[in-house]
Design an enzyme around this catalytic site. Structure first.
Site, PDB file in Angstrom:
ATOM      1  CG  ASP A   5      37.027  -4.042  48.016  1.00  0.00           C
ATOM      2  OD1 ASP A   5      38.046  -4.697  48.334  1.00  0.00           O
ATOM      3  OD2 ASP A   5      36.280  -4.366  47.084  1.00  0.00           O
ATOM      4  CE  LYS A  31      39.043  -5.294  44.832  1.00  0.00           C
ATOM      5  NZ  LYS A  31      38.408  -6.587  44.872  1.00  0.00           N
ATOM      6  CG  ASN A  45      37.847  -1.743  43.698  1.00  0.00           C
ATOM      7  OD1 ASN A  45      37.406  -2.273  42.679  1.00  0.00           O
ATOM      8  ND2 ASN A  45      37.574  -2.189  44.918  1.00  0.00           N
ATOM      9  CG  ASP A  74      33.617  -1.540  43.074  1.00  0.00           C
ATOM     10  OD1 ASP A  74      32.581  -1.445  43.757  1.00  0.00           O
ATOM     11  OD2 ASP A  74      33.971  -2.595  42.528  1.00  0.00           O
ATOM     12  CB  THR A  90      40.545  -8.171  47.827  1.00  0.00           C
ATOM     13  OG1 THR A  90      39.459  -7.645  47.085  1.00  0.00           O
ATOM     14  CG2 THR A  90      41.247  -9.245  47.054  1.00  0.00           C
TER      15      THR A  90
END
Ligand code: AMP
Length: 246
Positions: free
Chosen positions: A134, A136, A139, A152, A169
Site C-alpha cells: 500500500d 502511496k 503513507n 502504515d 488504493t
C-alpha cells in the site's frame, strides 16, 4: 527504547497530531530519556467494531521487526483496558502527500532523492520477506530533516510465496493485483514508477474520473507523458522502464 512494560505514565503527552481510521496520534515525550515520539492511540472498542484485531497484530509484528532509516520505527507498543498504544518514531514534517499538494510537483533532484530512499527501504523490506502493498504518498512521512519514512504497514504481509488478496488504493495498484492474479514484492516496485511520475507531474499516471477507467488504464499500462519542460527524457525513460517491467 527497550523495556518490558510500557504505560501511558511513561509519557508526557503533547500536541494532537491527527486522526486516522482507528485512532488518534499525539506528540509525546518519554519521561526518563526525554525522547520525542508519536503515540498512536487506538480504542479497543473500534478494533472490535471493525474486527481489526488480527490486522493490527500483523501490522505491529511486521513494523516492529524493521529497522531502516527510511522505514518509520515502531519502538514499542502496550495496551490497557480500553486502548492499544503504538510508540512510533515522530515524523515532524508530516505527510509527503501534503507537501506534494502544496508545491504541486517536485524538481527532478528532489523526486530522485525520494525515489532512491523509497527504493532502498523497499529493497530492505523485501529482503526481510515483507511486502508493503500500500505504498502511496499518504503513507510516506517526512522526519525533521525531510527524510522519507515508509509508514502504515496495515496491508503488509510477510511472505516469500505469491499472494492473491486485493488491497491498496486504486491509483497505485499493480495490474496483477487488479486482475486478482498471484502477486509478490514486485507490486511495491511498480509503485516506484507511479510515484516517480506523480512526483514529477503532480498527479498519478492512470488517474481518471471513474475508478473503472483507472483500473482499465492500469491493466493496459496506458502510460502517456504530458508535454512539459519540467520532465527530462531520462526521467520519462526511467518511469517507462520501471512501470511495464516491474
Ligand atoms: P494515521 O492514523 O496513521 O492515519 O495518522 C493520523 C494522522 O497522524 C495523519 O495525519 C498522519 O500523517 C499523522 N501521523 C501518523 N503517524 C505519525 C508519526 N509517526 N509522526 C507524525 N505524524 C504522524
Amino acid at each position: 527504547m527497550e523495556k518490558p512494560e510500557w504505560s501511558m505514565d511513561d509519557f508526557e503527552i503533547g500536541k494532537y497530531i491527527g486522526e486516522g481510521k482507528f485512532g488518534k496520534v499525539y506528540l509525546a515525550r518519554e519521561k526518563q530519556s526525554g525522547y520525542v515520539v508519536a503515540l498512536k492511540v487506538i480504542f479497543k472498542a473500534k478494533l472490535e467494531k471493525y474486527r481489526f484485531h488480527a490486522h493490527l497484530r500483523r501490522e505491529i509484528e511486521i513494523q516492529h521487526g524493521l529497522d531502516h532509516p527510511n522505514v518509520l520505527r515502531l519502538f514499542a507498543w502496550f495496551h490497557d483496558a480500553e486502548r492499544v498504544v503504538l510508540v512510533l518514531e515522530y515524523a515532524a514534517r508530516g505527510e509527503l502527500y501534503k507537501l506534494l499538494r502544496t508545491v504541486r510537483r517536485f524538481s527532478e533532484r528532489t523526486a530522485a532523492t525520494y525515489v532512491a530512499s523509497l527504493a532502498g527501504a523497499l529493497a530492505y523490506c523485501h529482503k526481510k520477506q515483507v511486502i508493503h502493498r500500500d505504498i502511496k504518498p499518504e503513507n510516506l512521512l517526512l522526519d525533521i530533516e525531510g527524510r522519507l519514512k515508509i509508514a502504515d504497514f496495515g496491508w503488509a504481509v510477510r511472505s516469500n510465496a505469491k499472494r492473491h488478496t486485493l488491497c491498496g488504493t486504486i491509483d497505485y495498484l499493480a495490474p496483477e493485483m487488479i486482475e486478482k492474479k498471484a502477486h509478490d514484492h514486485a507490486v511495491d516496485n511498480w509503485t516506484l514508477g507511479i510515484l516517480c511520475y506523480e512526483f514529477l507531474y503532480g498527479s498519478p499516471p492512470f488517474e481518471a474520473a471513474e475508478q473503472d477507467d483507472t483500473l482499465r488504464r492500469i491493466v493496459k499500462v496506458d502510460l502517456s507523458f504530458p508535454t512539459t519542460p519540467y520532465v527530462s527524457a531520462d526521467a520519462k525513460d526511467l518511469i517507462s522502464k520501471v512501470t511495464p517491467w516491474h
